[in-house]
Scaffold this active site. Structure first.
Site, PDB file in Angstrom:
ATOM      1  N   ARG A  80     -57.314  68.129 -96.363  1.00 21.34           N
ATOM      2  CA  ARG A  80     -56.196  67.280 -96.780  1.00 21.34           C
ATOM      3  C   ARG A  80     -56.632  65.916 -97.292  1.00 21.34           C
ATOM      4  O   ARG A  80     -55.971  65.330 -98.148  1.00 21.34           O
ATOM      5  CB  ARG A  80     -55.230  67.096 -95.604  1.00 21.34           C
ATOM      6  CG  ARG A  80     -54.418  68.333 -95.259  1.00 21.34           C
ATOM      7  CD  ARG A  80     -53.353  67.973 -94.231  1.00 21.34           C
ATOM      8  NE  ARG A  80     -52.439  69.072 -93.977  1.00 21.34           N
ATOM      9  CZ  ARG A  80     -52.586  69.939 -92.982  1.00 21.34           C
ATOM     10  NH1 ARG A  80     -53.611  69.831 -92.154  1.00 21.34           N
ATOM     11  NH2 ARG A  80     -51.705  70.923 -92.809  1.00 21.34           N
ATOM     12  N   LYS A  86     -67.211  72.278 -66.741  1.00 18.56           N
ATOM     13  CA  LYS A  86     -67.507  70.970 -67.302  1.00 18.56           C
ATOM     14  C   LYS A  86     -67.674  69.957 -66.178  1.00 18.56           C
ATOM     15  O   LYS A  86     -67.242  70.176 -65.052  1.00 18.56           O
ATOM     16  CB  LYS A  86     -66.370  70.533 -68.236  1.00 18.56           C
ATOM     17  CG  LYS A  86     -66.297  71.348 -69.531  1.00 18.56           C
ATOM     18  CD  LYS A  86     -65.251  70.780 -70.454  1.00 18.56           C
ATOM     19  CE  LYS A  86     -65.284  71.476 -71.798  1.00 18.56           C
ATOM     20  NZ  LYS A  86     -66.535  71.212 -72.556  1.00 18.56           N
ATOM     21  N   HIS A 141     -67.853  83.651 -75.270  1.00 19.32           N
ATOM     22  CA  HIS A 141     -69.293  83.462 -75.096  1.00 19.32           C
ATOM     23  C   HIS A 141     -69.869  84.296 -73.948  1.00 19.32           C
ATOM     24  O   HIS A 141     -70.781  85.108 -74.135  1.00 19.32           O
ATOM     25  CB  HIS A 141     -69.615  81.987 -74.825  1.00 19.32           C
ATOM     26  CG  HIS A 141     -69.196  81.060 -75.915  1.00 19.32           C
ATOM     27  ND1 HIS A 141     -69.228  81.405 -77.242  1.00 19.32           N
ATOM     28  CD2 HIS A 141     -68.739  79.787 -75.873  1.00 19.32           C
ATOM     29  CE1 HIS A 141     -68.817  80.384 -77.964  1.00 19.32           C
ATOM     30  NE2 HIS A 141     -68.504  79.394 -77.157  1.00 19.32           N
TER      31      HIS A 141
END
Length: 480
Positions: A47, A329, A239
């Site tokens: 864009r 995480k 994964h």
């Protein structure tokens, strides 16, 4: 890796982070290695209102690694609104002019480096503009789709159906960058080219298999995306499930794309579904402290940032062998490991210090410090027969000229050369969703109940350790 034939690569979402950090540097490296076509161009579409030169300057300054000027001269840009039919007509005109200017054949790879909500919109627009089909002999169209591929089984099937209405299955490349890592591919070579491993690769000799992928960082600037995805969708469904399939699959009849992908599907179809009881005992989810204050994250979010799960493959080779996955995480270590724990000898004659139930394990380190290590027991020097665990290690950086190609280098070149071996096929992706979706639904019903908090920089929820026979995932048992 073989050199690609002359073609054009169109990247949608070209002003985004993925293009700058991964795609353009990977293409620049392929050019340095002489693997890009002689006649070739990259056409970025997004864009933002750049022209060719301003886009090159933006990427020259913004990319994670310096991009050579001779490569950037091959990069062009077309302003593009994916919701505007006129943009597709303008894109078609720019493609035709580029092909004429550079004498390019009618061969185009489309790469969707866009938000997932455009994965259906852009291909539909390409079809309406007549860009989905080659019009010259020897021409082709291919499309590369980033993850996440759907949010659940229904949306994955819907997206698969839409793409297959526009492109042939052989021309749809669902990318999983983990499969582009050299050490992941080496799992197949390690297994199927070495007679010392393959005879032991079954329930008779293997006690359990652990696969972990952990990160020290949190969600960073991806809070909005991550809060809709979570660790199960972001890491496990794609994964880790494919890593597991590489470890568990049977030998294909040949190392062509379809026979190999057939074996991956067979593994997914053999997964034992979780019972309601097993979802409580064999799956643990966690959320790091402070996650709910991250930018883009809902203050009452129940999204998991850590998952530990144990499951079984009900086939002849793996019956009764637990497979354990762990990802999260804001954990202590950043690393990805596959650990094969072999069974102990029938009698344990010697006292010693081998971790776990056996002295023998094989560890494939995917990142960092890519390596393979085989552990076994040896006598400690001195009187008596006391055993200690030792290791024979191979490190990739010990090889002459051992610079490992980046995952995107390998996967981009594979798409450009038409090799789909390391890309997910539609049936494998749907079978993977069938396995994880009941767990996601169970969590949705539970809400906050059963979501364990863990401290940033720790080893994750203490409750996850009970899924692993040695009391913790492999990365937690090693010395820091």
């Amino acid at each position: 890796m073989k050199k690609a034939e002359d073609q054009l690569l169109v990247i949608f979402g070209a002003s985004g982070d993925l293009t700058g950090r991964k795609l353009l540097p990977a293409l620049a490296e392929l050019r340095t290695q002489g693997l890009l076509p002689d006649r070739f161009a990259v056409l970025g579409a997004a864009r933002t209102a750049y022209d060719d030169e301003s886009f090159r300057q933006f990427r020259r300054e913004d990319s994670g690694s310096p991009l050579p000027d001779d490569f950037l001269r091959q990069v062009r840009y077309q302003p593009f609104d994916p919701n505007d039919p006129a943009s597709y007509a303008a894109l078609r005109g720019r493609i035709e002019s580029l092909r004429e200017e550079l004498s390019l054949p009618d061969r185009i790879v489309f790469y969707l480096a866009t938000p997932p909500d455009l994965y259906g919109i852009v291909p539909s627009g390409l079809r309406e503009a007549g860009l989905d089909t080659a019009t010259e002999p020897g021409g082709w169209r291919r499309i590369v789709v980033e993850k996440p591929f759907g949010r659940d089984l229904e949306s994955a099937r819907e997206l698969n159906g839409l793409l297959r209405d526009i492109f042939a299955e052989r021309d749809i490349y669902r990318i999983d960058h983990y499969l582009g890592k050299e050490t992941v591919q080496n799992i197949l070579v390690l297994r199927f080219s070495n007679g010392i491993f393959e005879p032991l690769w079954n329930r008779n000799y293997i006690d359990r298999i652990e696969i972990s992928a952990t990160e020290t960082l949190g969600v960073e600037n991806r809070g909005g995306y991550y809060d809709r995805a979570g660790a199960m969708r972001d890491m496990v469904q794609n994964h880790l499930m494919h890593l597991m399939a590489f470890v568990a699959m049977e030998a294909p009849s040949s190392f062509e794309p379809e026979p190999l992908r057939d074996e991956i599907v067979k593994v997914f179809r053999s997964l034992r579904s979780y019972s309601a009881e097993a979802m409580e005992t064999d799956v643990v989810r966690g959320q790091y402290e402070g996650y709910r204050t991250e930018k883009g994250v809902a203050p009452d979010s129940t999204t998991e940032t850590c998952v530990a799960m144990r499951f079984y493959i009900d086939n002849w080779r793996w019956a009764g062998v637990p497979f354990c996955l762990f990802t999260g995480k804001k954990l202590r270590h950043k690393e990805s490991l596959i650990t094969i724990h072999f069974k102990s000898t029938p009698q344990r004659f010697f006292a010693g210090q081998c971790s776990g139930r056996s002295c023998n394990k094989l560890t494939v380190r995917i990142q960092p410090d890519e390596s393979i290590a085989l552990n076994f027991g040896l006598k400690t020097p001195g009187a008596g027969f006391r055993v200690r665990q030792v290791s024979m290690d191979f490190r990739y950086d010990s090889l002459p000229g051992s610079d490992l190609p980046g995952a995107y280098e390998r996967l981009l070149l594979d798409a450009m050369t038409g090799d789909s071996t390391l890309y997910a096929r539609s049936d494998a992706l749907e079978e993977s969703w069938k396995f994880v979706e009941p767990v996601l639904r169970h969590w949705q019903r539970q809400g906050d109940r059963g979501l364990y908090r863990y401290r940033a920089g720790s080893d994750g929820p203490a409750e996850a350790a009970r899924l692993f026979d040695d009391g913790a995932p492999e990365r937690c048992t090693k010395e820091d």
